[in-house]
Design a protein around this motif. Sequence first.
Motif, short mmCIF file in Angstrom:
data_model
loop_
_atom_site.label_atom_id
_atom_site.label_comp_id
_atom_site.label_asym_id
_atom_site.label_seq_id
_atom_site.Cartn_x
_atom_site.Cartn_y
_atom_site.Cartn_z
N GLU A 164 111.10 145.74 61.87
CA GLU A 164 111.89 145.63 63.10
C GLU A 164 112.87 144.45 63.03
O GLU A 164 114.05 144.58 63.41
CB GLU A 164 110.99 145.47 64.31
N LYS A 165 112.40 143.31 62.54
CA LYS A 165 113.25 142.12 62.47
C LYS A 165 114.45 142.31 61.56
O LYS A 165 115.51 141.71 61.78
CB LYS A 165 112.43 140.93 61.97
N ASN A 166 114.30 143.14 60.53
CA ASN A 166 115.35 143.28 59.53
C ASN A 166 116.10 144.61 59.59
O ASN A 166 116.94 144.88 58.73
CB ASN A 166 114.75 143.10 58.13
N GLY A 167 115.78 145.43 60.60
CA GLY A 167 116.46 146.71 60.73
C GLY A 167 116.14 147.68 59.61
O GLY A 167 116.97 148.50 59.20
N LEU A 168 114.92 147.60 59.09
CA LEU A 168 114.47 148.49 58.01
C LEU A 168 113.46 149.48 58.58
O LEU A 168 112.92 149.29 59.68
CB LEU A 168 113.82 147.69 56.88
N THR A 169 113.18 150.52 57.83
CA THR A 169 112.15 151.46 58.26
C THR A 169 110.80 150.95 57.81
O THR A 169 110.69 150.17 56.84
CB THR A 169 112.39 152.85 57.65
N VAL A 170 109.77 151.38 58.52
CA VAL A 170 108.41 151.00 58.15
C VAL A 170 108.10 151.48 56.73
O VAL A 170 107.46 150.79 55.94
CB VAL A 170 107.40 151.58 59.16
N ALA A 171 108.59 152.66 56.39
CA ALA A 171 108.34 153.22 55.06
C ALA A 171 108.95 152.34 53.97
O ALA A 171 108.34 152.13 52.92
CB ALA A 171 108.91 154.63 54.97
N GLN A 172 110.14 151.80 54.22
CA GLN A 172 110.79 150.94 53.23
C GLN A 172 109.98 149.67 52.98
O GLN A 172 109.77 149.26 51.84
CB GLN A 172 112.20 150.54 53.72
N VAL A 173 109.51 149.07 54.07
CA VAL A 173 108.76 147.82 53.93
C VAL A 173 107.38 148.09 53.33
O VAL A 173 106.89 147.32 52.50
CB VAL A 173 108.64 147.11 55.30
N ARG A 174 106.76 149.18 53.74
CA ARG A 174 105.45 149.51 53.18
C ARG A 174 105.56 149.76 51.67
O ARG A 174 104.66 149.38 50.91
CB ARG A 174 104.86 150.74 53.89
N LYS A 175 106.64 150.34 51.23
CA LYS A 175 106.85 150.57 49.81
C LYS A 175 106.92 149.24 49.05
O LYS A 175 106.35 149.10 47.96
CB LYS A 175 108.14 151.37 49.59
N LEU A 176 107.58 148.24 49.65
CA LEU A 176 107.64 146.92 49.04
C LEU A 176 106.24 146.32 48.89
O LEU A 176 105.89 145.77 47.84
CB LEU A 176 108.49 145.97 49.88
N VAL A 177 105.45 146.43 49.94
CA VAL A 177 104.08 145.89 49.91
C VAL A 177 103.26 146.59 48.83
O VAL A 177 102.57 145.94 48.05
CB VAL A 177 103.40 146.03 51.29
N ASP A 178 103.35 147.91 48.77
CA ASP A 178 102.60 148.66 47.77
C ASP A 178 103.00 148.25 46.36
O ASP A 178 102.15 148.12 45.46
CB ASP A 178 102.83 150.16 47.95
N GLU A 179 104.30 148.03 46.15
CA GLU A 179 104.80 147.67 44.82
C GLU A 179 104.37 146.26 44.40
O GLU A 179 104.32 145.96 43.21
CB GLU A 179 106.32 147.76 44.79
N HIS A 180 104.06 145.42 45.38
CA HIS A 180 103.68 144.04 45.07
C HIS A 180 102.20 143.75 45.33
O HIS A 180 101.79 142.59 45.38
CB HIS A 180 104.57 143.07 45.87
N THR A 181 101.43 144.80 45.47
CA THR A 181 99.98 144.63 45.61
C THR A 181 99.33 144.67 44.23
O THR A 181 99.49 145.64 43.50
CB THR A 181 99.37 145.71 46.51
N GLU A 182 98.65 143.60 43.88
CA GLU A 182 97.96 143.52 42.59
C GLU A 182 96.48 143.81 42.79
O GLU A 182 95.87 143.39 43.76
CB GLU A 182 98.12 142.13 41.98
N GLY A 183 95.90 144.50 41.82
CA GLY A 183 94.47 144.79 41.87
C GLY A 183 93.65 143.64 41.33
O GLY A 183 94.18 142.57 41.00
N ARG A 184 92.36 143.83 41.22
CA ARG A 184 91.49 142.80 40.67
C ARG A 184 91.84 142.53 39.20
O ARG A 184 92.13 143.46 38.46
CB ARG A 184 90.03 143.25 40.77
N THR A 185 91.81 141.29 38.82
CA THR A 185 92.08 140.91 37.44
C THR A 185 91.05 141.56 36.52
O THR A 185 89.85 141.45 36.75
CB THR A 185 92.04 139.37 37.27
N LEU A 186 91.54 142.24 35.48
CA LEU A 186 90.69 142.97 34.54
C LEU A 186 89.82 144.03 35.23
O LEU A 186 88.85 144.51 34.67
CB LEU A 186 89.79 142.01 33.75
N GLY A 187 90.18 144.35 36.46
CA GLY A 187 89.48 145.41 37.18
C GLY A 187 88.24 144.97 37.95
O GLY A 187 87.69 145.76 38.71
N PHE A 188 87.82 143.70 37.76
CA PHE A 188 86.58 143.29 38.45
C PHE A 188 86.58 141.83 38.91
O PHE A 188 85.67 141.40 39.62
CB PHE A 188 85.36 143.53 37.55
#
Length: 210
Positions: A164-188
Amino acid sequence: MNNSLSNTGRLLWAGLRALLVLTLVTGVVYPLAVTGVAQALFHDKANGSEISYDGKVVGSSLIGQQGYSLDYFQPRPAGGLGTNSVNTRYRLILSGATNLSADSEKLIASVEEAKAKVVKDNSVRGYTVEPSQVPADAVTSSGSGLDPDISPAYADLQIHRVAEKNGLTVAQVRKLVDEHTEGRTLGFIGEPRVNVLELNIALKELLAKS
């Protein structure tokens, strides 16, 4: 007498040679070798895991920054042992925890205050945040006070406000979050996480293209 002086001289010379050799090996050769290997194999980490934007170093992926406006994703609170008036991006001058116990009235009050602020800041038109949705890392600082990451849950909580603050869609911002979410190091090792500085830089780049 002469033999004693001669033996003493030899011992002193042997000790001096040992000192010179050890100084050269441990004080010059070894540090240069370690530095060379680090620069060759781990160049980014050896130089502080720096992050650049627009041709300038803007921080490190290892150290959390404060002072973002509500247009951007917010980091964890930075409770610590001191403040820094010189560089406001890094408010803490001493790394450390508050050391307050779980039943501390001061801690409970600060958590409740922080939770109310998170709810207020992130409740926007068409999206209301419930207190039960606020994750622990949104209202407590890390042990060092310098945690650069937030949980995916806290990042998700902020998506509607940032959109809302940046005039973007929720889908656009959620995509950014998904792309920058890292999993557990070495999987555990550790927990899934989102680096706030890297995410906010990606947001700036998206806004620049819009």
